[in-house]
Design an enzyme around this catalytic site. Structure first.
Site, PDB file in Angstrom:
ATOM      1  N   ASP A 131       0.879  -1.164   0.000  1.00 60.83           N
ATOM      2  CA  ASP A 131       0.000   0.000   0.000  1.00 60.83           C
ATOM      3  C   ASP A 131       0.924   1.223   0.000  1.00 60.83           C
ATOM      4  OD1 ASP A 131      -2.322   1.654   0.476  1.00 60.83           O
ATOM      5  OD2 ASP A 131      -1.700   1.754   2.578  1.00 60.83           O
ATOM      6  N   LEU A 132       0.399   2.381  -0.332  1.00 60.60           N
ATOM      7  CA  LEU A 132       1.240   3.594  -0.380  1.00 60.60           C
ATOM      8  C   LEU A 132       1.046   4.473   0.856  1.00 60.60           C
ATOM      9  CD1 LEU A 132       3.078   5.610  -1.946  1.00 60.60           C
ATOM     10  CD2 LEU A 132       0.997   6.498  -3.012  1.00 60.60           C
ATOM     11  N   ASP A 133      -0.177   5.032   0.986  1.00 59.81           N
ATOM     12  CA  ASP A 133      -0.442   6.030   2.024  1.00 59.81           C
ATOM     13  C   ASP A 133      -0.374   5.387   3.407  1.00 59.81           C
ATOM     14  OD1 ASP A 133      -1.047   8.185   0.184  1.00 59.81           O
ATOM     15  OD2 ASP A 133      -2.914   7.157  -0.250  1.00 59.81           O
TER      16      ASP A 133
ATOM     17  N   THR B 270       1.554  10.067   3.848  1.00 63.49           N
ATOM     18  CA  THR B 270       0.500  10.876   3.235  1.00 63.49           C
ATOM     19  C   THR B 270      -0.844  10.648   3.916  1.00 63.49           C
ATOM     20  OG1 THR B 270       0.590   9.148   1.597  1.00 63.49           O
ATOM     21  CG2 THR B 270       1.308  11.328   0.890  1.00 63.49           C
TER      22      THR B 270
ATOM     23  N   LYS C 169      -9.184   5.177   5.998  1.00 66.31           N
ATOM     24  CA  LYS C 169      -7.881   4.769   5.460  1.00 66.31           C
ATOM     25  C   LYS C 169      -8.078   3.652   4.445  1.00 66.31           C
ATOM     26  CE  LYS C 169      -4.642   6.059   9.043  1.00 66.31           C
ATOM     27  NZ  LYS C 169      -3.770   5.550  10.118  1.00 66.31           N
TER      28      LYS C 169
ATOM     29  N   SER D  60      -2.333   0.849  -4.409  1.00 69.33           N
ATOM     30  CA  SER D  60      -2.890   1.996  -3.683  1.00 69.33           C
ATOM     31  C   SER D  60      -4.220   2.405  -4.300  1.00 69.33           C
ATOM     32  CB  SER D  60      -1.921   3.184  -3.775  1.00 69.33           C
ATOM     33  OG  SER D  60      -2.551   4.348  -3.272  1.00 69.33           O
ATOM     34  N   ALA D  61      -5.184   2.741  -3.434  1.00 70.22           N
ATOM     35  CA  ALA D  61      -6.473   3.227  -3.921  1.00 70.22           C
ATOM     36  C   ALA D  61      -6.375   4.661  -4.434  1.00 70.22           C
ATOM     37  CB  ALA D  61      -7.492   3.165  -2.791  1.00 70.22           C
TER      38      ALA D  61
ATOM     39  N   LYS E  18     -10.822  -1.292  -1.985  1.00 68.64           N
ATOM     40  CA  LYS E  18     -10.641  -2.017  -0.726  1.00 68.64           C
ATOM     41  C   LYS E  18     -11.857  -1.728   0.155  1.00 68.64           C
ATOM     42  CE  LYS E  18      -5.729  -0.911  -1.160  1.00 68.64           C
ATOM     43  NZ  LYS E  18      -4.588  -0.146  -0.635  1.00 68.64           N
TER      44      LYS E  18
ATOM     45  N   GLU F 198       0.050  -3.365   4.564  1.00 68.03           N
ATOM     46  CA  GLU F 198      -1.027  -2.371   4.700  1.00 68.03           C
ATOM     47  C   GLU F 198      -1.042  -1.715   6.076  1.00 68.03           C
ATOM     48  OE1 GLU F 198      -3.610  -0.793   3.650  1.00 68.03           O
ATOM     49  OE2 GLU F 198      -3.914  -1.535   1.631  1.00 68.03           O
ATOM     50  N   ASP F 199      -1.506  -0.487   6.137  1.00 71.16           N
ATOM     51  CA  ASP F 199      -1.692   0.186   7.438  1.00 71.16           C
ATOM     52  C   ASP F 199      -3.171   0.332   7.790  1.00 71.16           C
ATOM     53  OD1 ASP F 199      -2.210   2.122   5.417  1.00 71.16           O
ATOM     54  OD2 ASP F 199      -2.074   3.683   6.953  1.00 71.16           O
TER      55      ASP F 199
HETATM   56  C1  G6P Z   1      -5.775   5.769  -0.140  1.00 75.52           C
HETATM   57  C2  G6P Z   1      -5.841   6.515   1.171  1.00 75.52           C
HETATM   58  C3  G6P Z   1      -7.192   7.160   1.384  1.00 75.52           C
HETATM   59  C4  G6P Z   1      -7.576   7.966   0.142  1.00 75.52           C
HETATM   60  C5  G6P Z   1      -7.614   7.065  -1.080  1.00 75.52           C
HETATM   61  C6  G6P Z   1      -7.967   7.796  -2.363  1.00 75.52           C
HETATM   62  O1  G6P Z   1      -6.459   4.582  -0.001  1.00 75.52           O
HETATM   63  O2  G6P Z   1      -5.551   5.643   2.260  1.00 75.52           O
HETATM   64  O3  G6P Z   1      -7.134   7.990   2.515  1.00 75.52           O
HETATM   65  O4  G6P Z   1      -8.839   8.581   0.323  1.00 75.52           O
HETATM   66  O5  G6P Z   1      -6.314   6.494  -1.239  1.00 75.52           O
HETATM   67  O6  G6P Z   1      -6.948   8.702  -2.671  1.00 75.52           O
HETATM   68  P1  G6P Z   1      -7.035   9.828  -3.789  1.00 75.52           P
HETATM   69  O7  G6P Z   1      -5.639  10.400  -3.805  1.00 75.52           O
HETATM   70  O8  G6P Z   1      -7.365   9.121  -5.077  1.00 75.52           O
HETATM   71  O9  G6P Z   1      -8.087  10.781  -3.385  1.00 75.52           O
HETATM   72 MG    MG Z   2      -2.767   3.106   3.655  1.00 73.79          MG
END
Ligand code: G6P
Ligand code: MG
Length: 218
Positions: free
Chosen positions: A10-12, A18, A46, A115-116, A146, A170-171
């Site tokens: 996962d990224l964020d 972020t 998240k 990442s979403a 997710k 993942e977090d």
């Molecule tokens: C990740 C983050 C979420 C965020 C989603 C969409 O999953 O954990 O907090 O809302 O991405 O991100 P975006 O940059 O497309 O709005």
């Molecule tokens: Mg995350």
């Protein structure tokens, strides 16, 4: 110990913090429509996509928002978020992430990103790690976000691997659910209560190699 072919990140909140900027931007957005927003709400969001997160916040309001209003609010949040992440640099990589990439690469394992976020590509470029990934899933092409397993399965398919040959990191609770539903091994980073359904939970990315990969993969 098992032989795994890939690790899918996962990224964020895993590669960089972020998650905190998403929180700030959602909090401002929620307050602009008169809805309170706290850490607990943030945990729920998240890993959850932009429009689904907005729907969660607007459900707490007495007002109704048509599609055009929702699109405007989503754009407002994203503009705010993009402003917050403008200064991201390699210094914002979380501890141990480069070591984790090196460790996996030395063992011939593939590295994927699930990442979403539709901002994932510019974020990994600003972090200077875009070329460390063998495949980056495009959230815009994955209809079910997710906790559905789809984005993790997309990466496994791109690698030509079975899910059981992949590890996900993942977090977020929704993210760990996605990894487990995909049939992969889940490493959770963060709160052991929120991430209790992960196979292995680490407090911090600094422990990924020593307490995560080494015991799992060897
Ligand atoms: C990740 C983050 C979420 C965020 C989603 C969409 O999953 O954990 O907090 O809302 O991405 O991100 P975006 O940059 O497309 O709005
Ligand atoms: Mg995350």
């Amino acid at each position: 110990m098992m032989a795994y072919g890939a690790c899918i990140f996962d990224l964020d909140g895993v590669i960089t913090d972020t998650a905190h900027y998403h929180f700030l931007a959602w909090k401002r957005l929620a307050e602009s429509v008169g809805v309170p927003f706290d850490e607990e709400d943030n945990h729920q969001l998240k890993g959850v996509g932009r429009m689904e997160s907005l729907a969660y916040i607007l459900a707490k309001s007495d007002r109704t928002f048509d599609e055009a209003a929702r699109a405007r609010l989503a754009e407002q949040k994203n503009d705010d978020y993009k402003n917050l992440i403008r200064e991201i640099s390699p210094a914002d990589l979380l501890p141990g992430i480069l070591d984790a990439f090196d460790w996996l690469t030395e063992r011939g394992m593939k590295i994927g990103l699930a990442s979403a976020s539709k901002n994932a590509r510019p974020v990994i470029e600003s972090l200077g790690v875009a070329d460390r990934f063998h495949y980056v899933a495009d959230a815009a092409q994955i209809p079910r976000g997710k906790p559905a397993p789809d984005i993790f399965l997309d990466v496994a398919t791109a690698f030509g691997l079975s899910p059981e040959d992949c590890i996900g990191v993942e977090d977020a609770a929704a993210g760990v659910t996605a990894i487990k539903s995909a049939g992969m091994i889940a490493i959770g980073i963060g709160d052991p209560v929120i991430l209790a359904h992960a196979d292995l939970i680490l407090p911090d990315t600094a422990d990924l190699v020593g307490k995560g990969f080494a015991p799992l993969i060897g």
